[in-house]
Design a protein around this motif. Structure first.
Motif, PDB file in Angstrom:
ATOM      1  N   SER A  28      15.040 -21.179  12.308  1.00 26.72           N
ATOM      2  CA  SER A  28      14.018 -21.771  11.450  1.00 26.72           C
ATOM      3  C   SER A  28      13.278 -22.909  12.127  1.00 26.72           C
ATOM      4  O   SER A  28      12.172 -23.271  11.716  1.00 26.72           O
ATOM      5  CB  SER A  28      14.662 -22.280  10.149  1.00 26.72           C
ATOM      6  N   GLU A  69      11.790 -14.627   5.627  1.00 18.57           N
ATOM      7  CA  GLU A  69      12.338 -15.731   4.834  1.00 18.57           C
ATOM      8  C   GLU A  69      11.335 -16.187   3.782  1.00 18.57           C
ATOM      9  O   GLU A  69      11.689 -16.373   2.601  1.00 18.57           O
ATOM     10  CB  GLU A  69      12.700 -16.892   5.743  1.00 18.57           C
ATOM     11  N   LEU A  97      18.973 -15.771   7.427  1.00 19.27           N
ATOM     12  CA  LEU A  97      18.717 -15.109   6.148  1.00 19.27           C
ATOM     13  C   LEU A  97      19.977 -14.746   5.387  1.00 19.27           C
ATOM     14  O   LEU A  97      19.909 -14.100   4.337  1.00 19.27           O
ATOM     15  CB  LEU A  97      17.883 -13.845   6.403  1.00 19.27           C
TER      16      LEU A  97
END
Length: 376
Positions: A28, A69, A97
Motif C-alpha cells: 500500500s 483495494e 487484501l
C-alpha cells in the motif's frame, strides 16, 4: 494452460516508482494507482448488485492491488478476482487484501485467460461477469526489484521476465536472436528508428565474445549507437530498447490481442471494460477492438441496420482520456496513461468480439513459458 487459483492470495501497472530503500515496505506504500477515481467512476454503474447477487470484477493486472483495494472499499458486496503472472505480486497483494476475506481471490496466469477466470468466478449460467479492469504495462514492483532487469536506471542482469519461474530472459534473447530479428523487435515493439544501428552493435559485441550482460552495459551500447543529435532530447535513449525487449520476452502484445476480445466476451449486457494503456502499441490494440464493437457491421446506405449487425459496445470515453496536470504532478507515471472504456449492449452469444478464438503463436509460447502458474 491451467490457471492456478490462490484463494485469499497473499499485479497493477499504473504504479509510481518508489526508491529502492522502500522496496520492503507494504504494498500500500509502494505505489499510487493511476486515474483511480476515474476508473471507479466508470466501473460503478456495472457494480450495483444484480438479482440479489454481489457483483464480480476481474482485475486483469492485479499488481500490488491498489485498484482492487479501492474497489472493494467503495462497493460493498463486490467480489474481485485478481489476475497476475507474477507470483511475487500475488503474494504482496494478498497480504494487502487479506482483510477482505473471501471477497478477494487471485489467479496466477496471463490475462489472455480472462475468459476462463470469468467462467470460474461467474454466478450466471452464461459465465459472464459485471466488470473487467486492465492496467497495462510493467508494475512498480517489477521496476523496484533491481534483479528483475526492467529498469535502465540501475545495473542488473538482463532478465525482464514478469514471471521468473520460466521462459526466455532478455539476455538469452540477445544472445541468440539473429540481427534481422533484433531489428524487427526494436522497430515493432519499441518504435526505435535506430533499430538497425543498435542491432548491429549488439551482434558485433556478441561475435567479439563480449556480449552485453547487464542493464547498464545495454544502456551504454544504445547510447553509443544512437547519433549524438538524437540523444539530446526524449529522455534516456535506451528506453525504447528496454520497452521492446520487455514486450518481446513476455509476448505482451500477443497476449493483449487475445485478452481484449476475450474480456469483452466475458461481460454481461451492461457490463463494463476499463483499460489503462501506457504506450501507443497497447493503446492501438485496445482502440481497434473497442471501435470495432461500437461500429455497425452493415453498409452505411442501408435504411435499417439488421439486428445482427448492430454495435455490441457503447464507448464510455471520447477517445483516450489523459491524466490532468494535478495527477501528473502527484503521480509522474500517469503522464503517459491513455484510458478507454466501453459497456456491452448486446449479449456475447449474439455478438461475440472477433479475435478471441485463436491463440497466436507468441501467446502459445507465453503459455508454455508460464505453465503451472495461475498478468499487470
Amino acid at each position: 494452460m491451467s490457471p492456478t487459483r490462490t484463494s485469499r492470495a497473499r499485479g497493477t501497472t499504473g504504479d509510481t516508482v518508489v526508491p529502492v530503500a522502500e522496496a520492503a515496505a507494504p504494498a500500500s506504500r509502494r505505489h499510487i494507482p493511476v486515474l483511480l477515481e476515474r476508473c471507479l467512476e466508470l466501473l460503478a454503474p456495472a457494480l450495483a448488485p444484480q438479482d440479489g447477487d454481489g457483483p464480480v470484477l476481474i482485475d486483469c493486472t492485479l499488481g500490488m492491488g491498489g485498484h482492487t483495494e479501492a474497489a472493494l472499499e467503495r462497493f460493498p458486496g463486490l467480489r474481485v478476482v485478481g489476475i497476475d503472472r507474477d507470483p511475487q505480486a500475488i503474494a504482496l497483494a494478498g497480504e494487502r487484501l487479506a482483510r477482505f476475506g473471501p471477497r478477494f481471490s487471485a489467479v496466477q496466469t496471463t490475462y489472455d485467460h480472462v475468459d476462463e477466470v470469468a467462467r470460474s468466478a461467474s454466478v450466471r449460467q452464461d459465465g459472464t461477469v459485471d466488470a473487467i479492469l486492465m492496467d497495462l504495462g510493467v508494475s512498480s514492483l517489477q521496476l523496484d526489484e533491481v534483479d528483475r532487469g526492467f529498469s535502465y536506471a540501475r545495473s542488473a542482469p538482463l532478465d525482464m521476465r514478469m514471471d521468473q519461474s520460466g521462459g526466455m530472459t532478455a539476455q538469452e534473447l540477445l544472445d541468440t536472436a539473429e540481427e534481422r530479428e533484433l531489428v524487427r523487435i526494436l522497430r515493432s515493439y519499441g518504435e526505435e528508428r535506430f533499430a538497425p544501428r543498435i542491432a548491429s552493435a549488439l551482434v558485433r559485441r556478441r561475435r567479439a565474445g563480449e556480449p552485453v550482460t547487464t542493464t547498464d552495459e545495454l544502456v551504454e551500447l544504445v547510447r553509443a549507437a544512437v547519433p549524438a543529435a538524437a540523444r539530446r532530447t526524449g529522455g534516456n535513449p535506451a528506453k525504447r530498447t528496454f520497452q521492446a525487449l520487455r514486450i518481446a520476452v513476455n509476448a505482451e502484445l500477443e497476449v493483449l490481442e487475445l485478452a481484449v476480445p476475450r474480456a469483452l466476451n466475458s461481460l454481461r449486457v451492461g457490463g463494463r471494460l476499463v483499460v489503462e494503456s501506457y504506450q501507443s502499441l497497447e493503446d492501438r490494440v485496445v482502440k481497434q477492438a473497442l471501435a470495432a464493437g461500437a461500429t455497425a457491421r452493415a453498409p452505411q446506405d442501408l435504411p435499417v441496420v439488421p439486428a445482427q449487425a448492430r454495435p455490441y459496445l457503447e464507448l464510455l470515453t471520447r477517445g483516450a482520456e489523459r491524466a490532468d496536470a494535478a495527477e501528473q504532478s502527484a503521480n509522474p507515471r500517469s503522464a503517459s496513461v491513455r484510458l478507454r472504456a466501453a459497456a456491452r449492449t448486446r449479449p456475447a452469444a449474439q455478438a461475440p468480439a472477433p479475435g478471441a478464438e485463436h491463440r497466436a503463436q507468441g501467446a502459445q509460447q507465453t503459455s508454455k513459458n508460464h505453465r503451472g502458474r495461475t498478468p499487470r
